[in-house]
Design an enzyme around this catalytic site. Structure first.
Site, PDB file in Angstrom:
ATOM      1  N   GLY A 187       0.812  -1.210   0.000  1.00 23.31           N
ATOM      2  CA  GLY A 187       0.000   0.000   0.000  1.00 23.31           C
ATOM      3  C   GLY A 187       0.846   1.260   0.000  1.00 23.31           C
ATOM      4  N   GLU A 207      -0.443 -10.576   3.636  1.00 26.38           N
ATOM      5  CA  GLU A 207      -0.082  -9.702   4.759  1.00 26.38           C
ATOM      6  C   GLU A 207      -0.274 -10.431   6.085  1.00 26.38           C
ATOM      7  OE1 GLU A 207      -1.205  -5.350   2.782  1.00 26.38           O
ATOM      8  OE2 GLU A 207      -2.681  -6.396   3.993  1.00 26.38           O
ATOM      9  N   GLY A 228      -6.532  -4.609   4.008  1.00 21.98           N
ATOM     10  CA  GLY A 228      -6.994  -5.289   2.808  1.00 21.98           C
ATOM     11  C   GLY A 228      -7.606  -4.394   1.761  1.00 21.98           C
TER      12      GLY A 228
END
Length: 223
Positions: free
Chosen positions: A33, A107, A99
Site C-alpha cells: 500500500g 499480509e 486489505g
C-alpha cells in the site's frame, strides 16, 4: 502536514525504530500500500544494513527489487524479526482492518511469522470502533454467493469488488455497515465460513506497535 507527509514521517519513524536492531543477516517483512511504499523508499536508503525482505504482494516485491533490495520467499526464511505495514483502520488495542489493497492474506501470513508487527498510519486511521471502513474478505470465486449470504447473517452488507483478483487468484468481498465491537470473535466467525480464505481483521494477531502520524509528530502506541 498533508496526508502524504504524515505517511512519510511514520515510514521514517519505522526505519529509525528497526534500524539499530538489524544486521547483515536480518530479513524484514514488508506490507502493501501507499504507506508501506513510503517505508520501502525510506528503508532503501539503508539497504546495506540488512540482508533483504519478504514481500506481502507482487507489487511490493517489484518495488523492493526496483530499489535493489533482495526479496526472499517466506518459506525459505526461518526468522523474521519485523513486519512493517499500514492499515485502513486501527482501534486503541491495535486491532486492525486491512486489505483495501487486496493483499490481506499474504499480509496476514507474514504478520503471523514476524516477532514484531509494526503498523504505520496517519492519525485519520485511529478509530474508537472498527467498521466504518468496509471489511475486505478474500473468497474462493465459486463460493462468492454463499459467502455473501453468510455475511448478511452476520449483519453486514457484502459488495463484490468488481475487476479485482488477488495475487492468489481469488476475489474480494467488501462488507459494509459492521459495528465491530468484538474483533477477535468476528475474525474467527468469518474465517469459519466455507469458501473464505481470510478476512481483513487483524485481531487474533494485532499489531504490537502503532506509529501514528499526527500534526504534532509521530506518536507511538503499544498493544
Amino acid at each position: 502536514m498533508t496526508q502524504d507527509q504524515l505517511k512519510q514521517a511514520v515510514a521514517q519513524a519505522a526505519v529509525d525504530l528497526i534500524l539499530p536492531k538489524l544486521d547483515d543477516k536480518s530479513i524484514v517483512g514488508v506490507g502493501t500500500g501507499s504507506t508501506a511504499n513510503c517505508f520501502i523508499d525510506a528503508l532503501a536508503q539503508h539497504k546495506g544494513a540488512f540482508d533483504g525482505a519478504v514481500a506481502s504482494s507482487e507489487a511490493t516485491a517489484a518495488r523492493l527489487k526496483g530499489h535493489g533490495i533482495p526479496v526472499y520467499e517466506l518459506n525459505t526464511v526461518s526468522d523474521l524479526e519485523f513486519y512493517v505495514d499500514g492499515a485502513d483502520e486501527s482501534d486503541e488495542h491495535l486491532n486492525l482492518i486491512k486489505g483495501g489493497g487486496a493483499a490481506l492474506t499474504r499480509e496476514k501470513i507474514v504478520a503471523a511469522v514476524a516477532k514484531t508487527f509494526i503498523c504505520i498510519a496517519d492519525a485519520s486511521k485511529l478509530v474508537p470502533v472498527l467498521g466504518a471502513f468496509p471489511l475486505p474478505v478474500e473468497v474462493i470465486p465459486m463460493a462468492r454467493s454463499h459467502v455473501a449470504r453468510e455475511l448478511v447473517k452476520l449483519g453486514g452488507d457484502p459488495v463484490y469488488r468488481e475487476g479485482v483478483l488477488t495475487d492468489n487468484g481469488n476475489i474480494i468481498i467488501d462488507v459494509f455497515n459492521l459495528q465491530i465491537t468484538n474483533p477477535v470473535e468476528l475474525e474467527t466467525q468469518i474465517n469459519a465460513i466455507v469458501g473464505v480464505v481470510t478476512n481483513g481483521l487483524f485481531a487474533a494477531r494485532p499489531a504490537d506497535v502503532l506509529l501514528l502520524g499526527t500534526s504534532e509528530g509521530v506518536k507511538t502506541l503499544k498493544a
